[in-house]
Design a protein around this motif. Structure first.
Motif, short mmCIF file in Angstrom:
data_model
loop_
_atom_site.label_atom_id
_atom_site.label_comp_id
_atom_site.label_asym_id
_atom_site.label_seq_id
_atom_site.Cartn_x
_atom_site.Cartn_y
_atom_site.Cartn_z
N PHE A 450 0.84 -1.19 0.00
CA PHE A 450 0.00 0.00 0.00
C PHE A 450 0.89 1.25 0.00
O PHE A 450 0.98 1.97 0.99
CB PHE A 450 -0.94 -0.03 1.21
N SER A 451 1.53 1.49 -1.13
CA SER A 451 2.42 2.63 -1.26
C SER A 451 2.41 3.13 -2.70
O SER A 451 2.05 2.39 -3.63
CB SER A 451 3.85 2.25 -0.84
N GLY A 452 2.77 4.39 -2.89
CA GLY A 452 2.78 4.98 -4.21
C GLY A 452 1.47 5.68 -4.54
O GLY A 452 0.83 6.29 -3.69
N PHE A 453 1.08 5.58 -5.80
CA PHE A 453 -0.22 6.12 -6.25
C PHE A 453 -1.00 4.93 -6.78
O PHE A 453 -0.60 4.31 -7.76
CB PHE A 453 -0.03 7.17 -7.34
N ILE A 454 -2.11 4.62 -6.14
CA ILE A 454 -2.85 3.41 -6.47
C ILE A 454 -4.32 3.72 -6.75
O ILE A 454 -4.81 4.81 -6.48
CB ILE A 454 -2.77 2.38 -5.32
N GLU A 455 -5.02 2.75 -7.32
CA GLU A 455 -6.46 2.81 -7.47
C GLU A 455 -7.10 2.19 -6.23
O GLU A 455 -6.50 1.32 -5.57
CB GLU A 455 -6.90 2.01 -8.70
N ASN A 456 -8.32 2.58 -5.92
CA ASN A 456 -8.99 1.96 -4.76
C ASN A 456 -9.19 0.46 -4.97
O ASN A 456 -9.24 -0.31 -4.00
CB ASN A 456 -10.30 2.67 -4.43
N THR A 457 -9.28 0.04 -6.22
CA THR A 457 -9.41 -1.40 -6.51
C THR A 457 -8.18 -2.19 -6.10
O THR A 457 -8.26 -3.39 -5.82
CB THR A 457 -9.67 -1.62 -8.01
N ASP A 458 -7.01 -1.52 -6.04
CA ASP A 458 -5.77 -2.21 -5.66
C ASP A 458 -5.82 -2.70 -4.22
O ASP A 458 -5.15 -3.67 -3.86
CB ASP A 458 -4.57 -1.29 -5.87
N ILE A 459 -6.60 -2.02 -3.38
CA ILE A 459 -6.74 -2.45 -1.99
C ILE A 459 -7.37 -3.84 -1.94
O ILE A 459 -6.88 -4.75 -1.26
CB ILE A 459 -7.58 -1.44 -1.19
N ALA A 460 -8.45 -4.01 -2.69
CA ALA A 460 -9.13 -5.32 -2.72
C ALA A 460 -8.26 -6.38 -3.38
O ALA A 460 -8.19 -7.53 -2.89
CB ALA A 460 -10.45 -5.19 -3.47
N LYS A 461 -7.59 -6.02 -4.44
CA LYS A 461 -6.77 -7.00 -5.14
C LYS A 461 -5.66 -7.54 -4.23
O LYS A 461 -5.36 -8.75 -4.23
CB LYS A 461 -6.18 -6.39 -6.41
#
Length: 468
Positions: A450-461
């Protein structure tokens, strides 16, 4: 021989959790982005309590929040993205843009034998919790969402009520079979508790639990009287109830942050962010006892209110510590004023001054240049005009002023909260959601994901991958 078998099994269990967390906490501040976190952080520092626990985590990511059909998401689409890893339409909960059911990280955890808890400070059928267990194209279908809650087989739910609309419920075929939504929940093996004492008395052997402490949402943190559990207490009880060999997955939402954002009520917003942070501290205390296999993640679903730290009236100065003077939400203040109107329809501004002073800490006498809580001339003028409007509106509502043709809503609470925000240096650009990114922070096992610039979908993935 038995000792050898036990050691082998223990080694197998340990290896199973070696590359993923055994315990997962996901905290979601509804309507909480960087301004909300930093306002609370500054207040906490000025109060001598140091930075927020959620802001002191070692890993962080800016997180994009848009839904599949809008740059500005609603809570249902955002929750679905964070829970299931798929962008969907606003108002959809747990389904893709075509309405097909999705698998959430919580459901994946449950399928893997991990116990699951869903906690919130608003109704348990509200959009954010629903994104983790429901499959509905309409977030307002609270009866259908209740059915999905019971069918999820998750182990522990706690928060406000079910908020079932009877007219909506009648549309469901299941209504004839179960009628009252709670009957259906009980039929699926859930124990329902409705008081704080019953909740605190729960033990791990009590089975599946639905704990709900209000007909609607829980009280705002600033209005809490101790009769309902705090989010931290709910997290602590969830840990107690869910801990076991396979670990747990807990999603805990600070839902009333969003409601205060919609109302541009800075002090109420602040208190609910601080309440969420206290719950985060409970999780961090657990993580520090289990550092190798516990993950704590804190994020928001979107920003609400267009909140900013900086207002033209104060120049470059910020006075977050002034927020301590507000003792109740704008909603509760409005209730007090309405009660005063009812008791005396001829109420004068002099009569309502003590209520304003109690609620917001404003002073009607003194030097505004030396004491920031003294009302300036323009501030006092706006408050008096709002009061004059409200008393006339009240008289119209009780049919004592049939010629009234002004604004058909009360204005005094809104004017007072606006003055309070400006005195602190807080600005608002909206009464709705915005497209601002949110901040995601993490600590513990796999927190580096959980670092950088991510999409909210990356949390679930990332979280669903723990259970594959």
């Amino acid at each position: 021989m038995k000792k050898v078998v036990f050691l082998v099994l223990a080694a197998i269990a340990a290896s199973a959790f070696a590359d993923r967390p055994k315990y997962v906490f996901l905290f979601i501040g509804d309507g909480m982005s960087v301004p909300q976190r930093m306002t609370a952080d500054e207040f906490s520092r000025k109060s001598g309590d140091g930075p927020l626990a959620m802001n002191a985590m070692p890993f962080s990511a800016m997180t994009r929040t848009c839904s599949s059909d809008s740059l500005v998401t609603d809570s249902a689409a955002a929750a679905t993205a964070m829970a299931c890893g798929v962008k969907t339409k606003n108002h959809y909960a747990g389904v893709d843009p075509e309405g097909k059911p999705l698998v959430s990280s919580a459901a994946a955890a449950k399928k893997a034998g991990v116990k699951v808890g869903i906690l919130t400070t608003v109704t348990i059928t509200h959009a954010t919790p629903a994104g983790f267990y429901a499959h509905r194209k309409n977030r307002g279908d609270t009866y259908g969402i209740t059915l999905d809650l019971a069918d999820s087989d998750f182990d522990f739910f706690a928060g406000g009520g079910l908020d079932v609309n009877p007219k909506n419920a009648l549309k469901h075929k299941q209504y004839e079979a179960c009628g009252d939504a709670c009957d259906y929940v009980r039929s699926k093996g859930y124990k329902i508790v409705e008081t704080k004492d019953q909740f605190l008395a729960l033990k791990p052997g009590d089975g599946k639990v639905l704990a709900m402490f209000a007909n609607g949402s829980l009280d705002a943190a600033i209005d809490a009287d101790g009769s309902q559990p705090t989010l931290a207490e709910m997290v602590a009880k969830a840990i107690e109830m869910l801990d076991g060999d396979n670990g747990f997955f807990i999603m805990a939402e600070g839902g009333r942050i969003d409601w205060a954002g919609h109302g541009n009520d800075a002090a109420t917003n602040l208190r609910d962010v601080l309440e969420l942070d206290e719950a985060v501290k409970t999780a961090i205390a657990f993580q520090e006892k289990h550092p190798d296999d516990t993950l704590v993640v804190v994020t928001g679903d979107h920003e609400t209110g267009g909140m900013s730290m900086g207002f033209a009236g104060t120049g470059y100065a910020l006075y977050m510590d002034r927020l301590v003077n507000q003792t109740m939400s704008v909603g509760k203040f409005g209730d007090k004023v309405n009660a005063a109107f009812k008791a005396n329809p001829d109420l004068s501004f002099e009569d309502v001054k003590p209520i304003i002073a109690e609620a917001f800490g404003f002073k009607f006498e003194g030097d505004a240049k030396k004491d920031g809580m003294v009302l300036g001339e323009a501030e006092l003028k706006g408050i008096v005009e709002a009061f004059d409007h409200d008393i006339e509106f009240y008289r119209a509502k009780i049919e004592e002023n049939s010629k009234y043709d002004g604004v058909k809503r009360y204005l005094l609470g809104g004017e007072c909260r606006l003055v309070m925000s400006h005195k602190c240096g807080i600005g608002w650009s909206s009464g709705a959601h915005t497209a601002m990114p949110v901040l995601t922070t993490a600590k513990g096992c796999c927190a580096e994901k959980f670092s950088g610039f991510i999409e909210n979908t990356d949390i679930a993935k990332a979280m669903k991958a723990f259970y594959e």
